[in-house]
Design a protein around this motif. Structure first.
Motif, PDB file in Angstrom:
ATOM      1  N   LEU A  54     -41.665  50.566 -52.956  1.00  0.00           N
ATOM      2  CA  LEU A  54     -42.093  51.263 -54.168  1.00  0.00           C
ATOM      3  C   LEU A  54     -43.511  50.846 -54.563  1.00  0.00           C
ATOM      4  O   LEU A  54     -44.347  51.673 -54.960  1.00  0.00           O
ATOM      5  CB  LEU A  54     -41.111  50.977 -55.311  1.00  0.00           C
ATOM      6  CG  LEU A  54     -39.689  51.500 -55.120  1.00  0.00           C
ATOM      7  CD1 LEU A  54     -38.818  51.102 -56.313  1.00  0.00           C
ATOM      8  CD2 LEU A  54     -39.692  53.008 -54.938  1.00  0.00           C
ATOM      9  N   GLU A  55     -43.802  49.554 -54.445  1.00  0.00           N
ATOM     10  CA  GLU A  55     -45.158  49.089 -54.730  1.00  0.00           C
ATOM     11  C   GLU A  55     -46.149  49.611 -53.697  1.00  0.00           C
ATOM     12  O   GLU A  55     -47.279  49.970 -54.024  1.00  0.00           O
ATOM     13  CB  GLU A  55     -45.178  47.554 -54.751  1.00  0.00           C
ATOM     14  CG  GLU A  55     -46.545  46.975 -55.132  1.00  0.00           C
ATOM     15  CD  GLU A  55     -46.511  45.461 -55.192  1.00  0.00           C
ATOM     16  OE1 GLU A  55     -47.598  44.851 -55.163  1.00  0.00           O
ATOM     17  OE2 GLU A  55     -45.411  44.891 -55.266  1.00  0.00           O
ATOM     18  N   ASP A  58     -47.009  53.157 -54.582  1.00  0.00           N
ATOM     19  CA  ASP A  58     -47.934  53.177 -55.715  1.00  0.00           C
ATOM     20  C   ASP A  58     -49.352  52.847 -55.261  1.00  0.00           C
ATOM     21  O   ASP A  58     -50.335  53.447 -55.710  1.00  0.00           O
ATOM     22  CB  ASP A  58     -47.457  52.180 -56.772  1.00  0.00           C
ATOM     23  CG  ASP A  58     -48.303  52.259 -58.028  1.00  0.00           C
ATOM     24  OD1 ASP A  58     -48.476  53.374 -58.574  1.00  0.00           O
ATOM     25  OD2 ASP A  58     -48.805  51.202 -58.464  1.00  0.00           O
ATOM     26  N   THR A  59     -49.467  51.872 -54.355  1.00  0.00           N
ATOM     27  CA  THR A  59     -50.790  51.539 -53.798  1.00  0.00           C
ATOM     28  C   THR A  59     -51.366  52.721 -53.034  1.00  0.00           C
ATOM     29  O   THR A  59     -52.560  53.037 -53.128  1.00  0.00           O
ATOM     30  CB  THR A  59     -50.676  50.319 -52.865  1.00  0.00           C
ATOM     31  OG1 THR A  59     -50.105  49.217 -53.582  1.00  0.00           O
ATOM     32  CG2 THR A  59     -52.032  49.928 -52.312  1.00  0.00           C
ATOM     33  N   ARG A  61     -50.769  55.913 -53.508  1.00  0.00           N
ATOM     34  CA  ARG A  61     -51.202  56.951 -54.445  1.00  0.00           C
ATOM     35  C   ARG A  61     -52.567  56.603 -55.047  1.00  0.00           C
ATOM     36  O   ARG A  61     -53.418  57.469 -55.230  1.00  0.00           O
ATOM     37  CB  ARG A  61     -50.157  57.127 -55.548  1.00  0.00           C
ATOM     38  CG  ARG A  61     -48.956  57.950 -55.123  1.00  0.00           C
ATOM     39  CD  ARG A  61     -48.118  58.369 -56.328  1.00  0.00           C
ATOM     40  NE  ARG A  61     -47.525  57.190 -56.982  1.00  0.00           N
ATOM     41  CZ  ARG A  61     -46.333  56.701 -56.667  1.00  0.00           C
ATOM     42  NH1 ARG A  61     -45.615  57.265 -55.690  1.00  0.00           N
ATOM     43  NH2 ARG A  61     -45.844  55.655 -57.321  1.00  0.00           N
ATOM     44  N   MET A  62     -52.797  55.317 -55.373  1.00  0.00           N
ATOM     45  CA  MET A  62     -54.089  54.904 -55.912  1.00  0.00           C
ATOM     46  C   MET A  62     -55.217  55.121 -54.896  1.00  0.00           C
ATOM     47  O   MET A  62     -56.286  55.641 -55.224  1.00  0.00           O
ATOM     48  CB  MET A  62     -54.025  53.421 -56.320  1.00  0.00           C
ATOM     49  CG  MET A  62     -55.380  52.825 -56.710  1.00  0.00           C
ATOM     50  SD  MET A  62     -56.143  53.643 -58.129  1.00  0.00           S
ATOM     51  CE  MET A  62     -55.045  53.078 -59.430  1.00  0.00           C
ATOM     52  N   LYS A  99     -51.672  44.503 -54.208  1.00  0.00           N
ATOM     53  CA  LYS A  99     -52.341  45.493 -55.045  1.00  0.00           C
ATOM     54  C   LYS A  99     -52.824  44.854 -56.347  1.00  0.00           C
ATOM     55  O   LYS A  99     -52.085  44.097 -56.996  1.00  0.00           O
ATOM     56  CB  LYS A  99     -51.388  46.654 -55.366  1.00  0.00           C
ATOM     57  CG  LYS A  99     -51.993  47.723 -56.262  1.00  0.00           C
ATOM     58  CD  LYS A  99     -50.983  48.818 -56.535  1.00  0.00           C
ATOM     59  CE  LYS A  99     -51.598  49.904 -57.420  1.00  0.00           C
ATOM     60  NZ  LYS A  99     -51.981  49.391 -58.745  1.00  0.00           N
ATOM     61  N   SER A 101     -54.101  45.327 -60.296  1.00  0.00           N
ATOM     62  CA  SER A 101     -53.763  46.234 -61.404  1.00  0.00           C
ATOM     63  C   SER A 101     -55.063  46.831 -61.955  1.00  0.00           C
ATOM     64  O   SER A 101     -55.635  46.351 -62.943  1.00  0.00           O
ATOM     65  CB  SER A 101     -53.010  45.469 -62.508  1.00  0.00           C
ATOM     66  OG  SER A 101     -52.700  46.347 -63.577  1.00  0.00           O
TER      67      SER A 101
END
Length: 501
Positions: A54-55, A58-59, A61-62, A99, A101
């Motif tokens: 999941l992390e 998210d990385t 997508r960034m 990642k 923040s």
């Protein structure tokens, strides 16, 4: 991870994607591929199997949001052009394998961060460079001036005065009926020439400075200028002359004739290096100066050359109908006098413009032929002048590559000078008339591209104009129509922006 290990993982990814799975990740024995299609490319994240997926998503997508921020086109060529910017941006998102923040705006801010210390250092260095250039320029100007004065001194004061009176100035003066130079002193002639000739810029090496007759010219006399003294202390040979005082120059600059009319045309021409005209623009003006305000009740009778390409425009206060019918320039209200026009370039009466011409009508054409032979570039430059104009103080400036020494000039019709500060070779011809309508210069420089020698800039002046405008007389409006008032006309054509591109 070694380079071979990374290349092996990347080489295996296309084969795994081709297996037909619809997931956005692929797991192998040792690693997990997390990927996202971007048009024809894939954005790929390689992680260990123990990583939080999941992390990782998210990385991913960034990272996908950052790609279009730095790459204009989402294809291989566009990504390659923005490769370093993308690497820096990705590095702000992923630190030591984890990642950070951060947001897209923060990443952009970090990548564009400016260093105050770097800017301050650059300002200090630029200031030092500018100061050094100013000192070099002042010293070089003084050295050039001393060389000019030495050459002028070798020719002698008498030849300098005779060259002034022989007509190598920038003006031609034709006087109306009843005109004269007064007592015949040299002061009267200088007063006619001074105001217009001082308009020519950067022509100090070609102009002749004539001090008042009573003071003469003194060479070799020590002055009080501190810069001159410092140059002498450094071993430079400085020869000075006694210049006229400000009071004397002001007196010389004053007009002595009741009416002074100035015809001036300025040329802005761009010639193509392979022949033809890229642009042509000639703008002319007729201005009037009056010695006494009481003499301002007059009208000006003129003649034009009848060139159909030239469009004339009168000043708004001039009677347009009178000019169109009788070629007379007079105010719409004859009961008012013309302004004196003192302290400036005079009162503008008439303007004209010409924007079309063929190559045969330009005063001067330049041909530049560079050719590389071995370790040298041979450059041959030729000029050809039109028979319509006699040109004075011609300077042809050819840009050169940065050189340690001056170029080797094989042949030159005229004089030449190399300006090492700006890397420009200046070819000067004092006068071009029927005796030298064409000329050439040849020089040698190290091998360079032919485009280095362009654009070539040209300066010159002439006493013949395109309009052929002449003042034939002054018409008094008071005094019962007596004799035609005395006047002087000055005519000049100058090259304001004349280039071969």
């Amino acid at each position: 991870m070694s380079r071979i290990r990374i290349e092996g993982l990347l080489a295996a990814f296309p084969k795994l994607v081709g297996m037909g799975k619809q997931h956005t990740y692929i797991e192998t024995e040792n690693v997990r591929y997390v990927y996202q299609p971007i048009e024809v490319l894939f954005l790929l994240l390689v992680t260990t199997k123990q990583s939080n997926i999941l992390e990782d998503l998210d990385t991913l997508r960034m990272l996908s949001k950052l790609v279009p921020e730095y790459s204009m086109s989402l294809d291989e060529e566009g990504i390659n052009r923005a490769a370093f910017e993308l690497i820096f941006a990705f590095d702000e998102v992923i630190s030591l394998g984890h990642k950070e923040s951060v947001t897209v705006a923060q990443v952009k801010q970090y990548c564009e961060m400016e260093s105050h210390e770097e800017k301050l250092h650059k300002l200090v260095m630029q200031s030092k460079i500018n100061d050094t250039k100013d000192v070099m320029k002042r010293k070089a100007n003084e050295i050039d001036k001393s060389k000019i004065e030495k050459t002028r001194g070798d020719k002698g004061g008498l030849s300098s005065m005779s060259s002034l009176s022989s007509g190598f100035n920038d003006m031609s003066m034709s006087h109306g009926p009843g005109s004269s130079f007064g007592s015949g002193s040299m002061l009267g002639m200088i007063s006619d020439v001074e105001p217009i000739s001082t308009k020519a810029k950067d022509r100090s090496r070609s102009s002749v400075t004539a001090p008042p007759k009573s003071s003469g010219m003194k060479l070799g006399k020590s002055g009080k200028n501190q810069l001159m003294e410092s140059l002498k202390a450094e071993g430079e040979d400085i020869i000075e002359d006694v210049k006229p005082t400000s009071q004397t120059r002001a007196a010389v600059a004053l007009p002595t004739d009741p009416f002074t009319l100035t015809v001036e045309e300025k040329l802005n021409v761009a010639l193509r290096r392979d022949g033809g005209i890229s642009s042509f623009d000639m703008q002319g003006t007729l201005s009037l100066q009056i010695l006494n305000q009481d003499d301002g009740f007059v009208q000006v009778q003129i003649e034009t050359g009848g060139n159909p390409e030239i469009l004339f425009k009168t000043h708004p206060n001039i009677n347009r109908e009178l000019f169109n019918s009788e070629s007379i320039l007079g105010l719409k209200r004859p009961d008012q006098p013309f302004p004196t026009g003192q302290g400036g370039d005079g009162v503008g009466l008439l303007r004209w413009r010409m924007q079309r011409a063929d190559e045969s009508m330009v005063p001067l054409t330049i041909n530049c032929w560079p050719s590389v032979s071995g370790n040298e570039t041979y450059v041959s430059i030729e000029y050809e002048a039109s028979s319509m104009f006699d040109l004075t103080n011609v300077i042809i400036s050819v840009p050169l590559p940065a050189l340690r020494d001056a170029p080797v000039v094989k042949q030159c019709d005229g004089d030449w000078r190399y300006d090492s500060r700006s890397s420009v070779l200046e070819w000067s011809i004092l006068l071009i008339d029927n005796s030298n309508r064409s000329g050439s210069m040849e020089f040698v420089v190290p091998p360079v591209d032919s485009s280095v020698f362009f654009p070539i800039s040209v300066q010159f002046a002439a006493t013949t104009t395109y309009s052929g405008l002449k003042v034939t007389g002054m018409i008094p409006l008071r005094g019962g129509g007596g004799a035609t008032p005395r006047f002087v006309q000055r005519t000049q054509l100058i090259a304001q922006d004349y280039q071969v591109v």
